[in-house]
Design an enzyme around this catalytic site. Structure first.
Site, PDB file in Angstrom:
ATOM      1  N   LYS A   1       0.037   3.874  -2.559  1.00 44.11           N
ATOM      2  CA  LYS A   1      -0.983   4.929  -2.442  1.00 44.11           C
ATOM      3  C   LYS A   1      -0.380   6.328  -2.322  1.00 44.11           C
ATOM      4  O   LYS A   1      -1.093   7.326  -2.457  1.00 44.11           O
ATOM      5  CB  LYS A   1      -1.910   4.605  -1.264  1.00 44.11           C
TER       6      LYS A   1
ATOM      7  N   SER B   1      -5.773   3.298   4.698  1.00 39.89           N
ATOM      8  CA  SER B   1      -5.289   2.513   3.564  1.00 39.89           C
ATOM      9  C   SER B   1      -6.422   1.858   2.784  1.00 39.89           C
ATOM     10  O   SER B   1      -6.343   0.683   2.402  1.00 39.89           O
ATOM     11  CB  SER B   1      -4.285   1.453   4.037  1.00 39.89           C
TER      12      SER B   1
ATOM     13  N   SER C   1       0.791  -1.243   0.000  1.00 41.77           N
ATOM     14  CA  SER C   1       0.000   0.000   0.000  1.00 41.77           C
ATOM     15  C   SER C   1       0.816   1.283   0.000  1.00 41.77           C
ATOM     16  O   SER C   1       0.242   2.373  -0.034  1.00 41.77           O
ATOM     17  CB  SER C   1      -0.952   0.006   1.193  1.00 41.77           C
TER      18      SER C   1
END
Length: 375
Positions: free
Chosen positions: A63, A115, A60
């Site tokens: 992101k 997230s 993640s």
């Protein structure tokens, strides 16, 4: 395998107890991670690295790129309609429902604090018009920033074969993103309530590491535990990246070790001030016989004390210059080297005009001499 689970390996405030926080210069820290790096926010100088150029899954931490593109390309007050694709994504989510309308700014908090994979897809579809278009934007931006060993196959970072980065590339992308005050504010937020959702940042460093002010966690089966941290103390901001660590505790401890190493061993040194006369050059056929050469930039670098002692300053200039010369012309370079490696450089420029001794100059000189003797 889920992204950014809360329940595994809960972090407590005493996680760093027994950790040595005064890492001496000669002791490069050992970390429990496949790859890691620390870079200086201002200059991008690498202060620590382990396998920093190895291609590796990023989970993640993906992101970070999704967020900065949304901030740059979107209107934060726009209402985004959540698609079925976004609402059905697995892993960590903020429980978006298909057809729901939610502000882009709220989605960004859901993306970076909790997230949310659903937030990532909703953002990608809104900004790119389609998921495919947004992925093109992500990969184009990575190349533009010099992250040449990075490939995005999703806006969220769930495991996929051609989805990878390096610790260096991720630090490069993060350094760029943190220059944006909106991004900086979002990733430094511990908790917030948006659209009736209570969000809490998954980044353990924000709660337990002094000076921590970002950035992003990551976890998948392939990527292991990943963590990008920003920390600021006494005007110095460093970015650490830890990729593929076995647990949340170990990624936090590894991040602490390398950030402590940077804060304890590196100081900011001013190597060059602007508009300082650094040399004088002979001027051929000039009204004046020489011209002053001055510096252009301010150069400030994070250095260890032992490195500062070894810094070599190299001034590169021609032997002379022919008139006419005008002020502000770039004429050379000053370089700072450490053991033969270029650390920083600045152009050098002429400080004033020097006119040429041409026919008019000699004619005026003769007239002046004649007038002097005539009296």
């Amino acid at each position: 395998m889920y992204a950014d689970e809360y329940d595994e390996d809960e972090i407590t405030p005493d996680i760093f107890e027994g950790e040595d926080c005064t890492t001496p210069i000669e002791k490069i820290p050992l970390i429990n991670a496949i790859a890691g790096i620390v870079v200086d926010m201002d200059t991008g100088r690498v202060l620590f690295e382990k396998n920093a150029y190895k291609r590796i899954a990023m989970a993640s931490t993906t992101k970070i790129m999704t967020a900065i593109l949304a901030i740059e390309e979107g209107n934060l007050e726009d209402n985004v309609t959540v698609s079925k694709l976004a609402s059905n994504i697995w892993g960590s989510t903020i429980n978006l429902k298909a057809g729901e309308q939610i502000r882009l700014k709220d989605l960004l908090y859901g993306l970076m604090l909790n997230s949310g994979n659903d937030a990532a897809i909703a953002i990608a579809e809104h900004i790119g018009g389609s998921l495919e278009n947004f992925l093109e934007m992500m990969n184009y931006k990575a190349k533009l920033l010099g992250a040449r060993n990075t490939s995005f196959e999703s806006p969220h970072g769930l495991d996929s074969r051609e989805h990878y980065t390096t610790a260096f590339d991720l630090a490069t992308i993060t350094r760029y993103a943190l220059e944006n005050p909106i991004f900086s504010q979002i990733v430094g937020t511990k908790s917030i309530t948006i659209s009736k959702r209570s969000l809490h940042n998954t980044n353990e460093m924000l709660y337990i590491y002094p000076g921590a002010d970002g950035v992003k966690t990551g976890y998948t089966g392939q990527a292991g535990r990943c963590l990008v941290t920003s920390a600021t103390r006494d005007g110095r901001r460093y970015i650490s990246v830890v990729l593929n660590s076995p647990s949340r505790s170990l990624r936090a401890q590894s991040s602490k070790k390398i950030l402590d190493y940077a804060f304890n061993n590196y100081k900011t040194y001013t190597l060059l001030e602007p508009e300082v006369i650094i040399a004088e050059l002979p001027v051929i056929k000039g009204i004046n016989t020489s011209i002053q050469i001055e510096t252009v930039d301010k150069i400030v670098l994070p250095l260890r004390a032992d490195e500062f002692e070894k810094i070599e300053k190299k001034v590169i200039l021609p032997d002379d210059i022919e008139a006419p010369v005008y002020a502000g012309i770039n004429i050379g370079m000053v370089q700072f080297l450490l053991e033969g490696k270029l650390l920083a450089q600045s152009e050098l420029k002429t400080r004033t005009d020097v006119y040429r001794k041409d026919f008019k100059y000699y004619f005026d000189l003769i007239i002046k001499q004649w007038l002097k003797h005539a009296h």
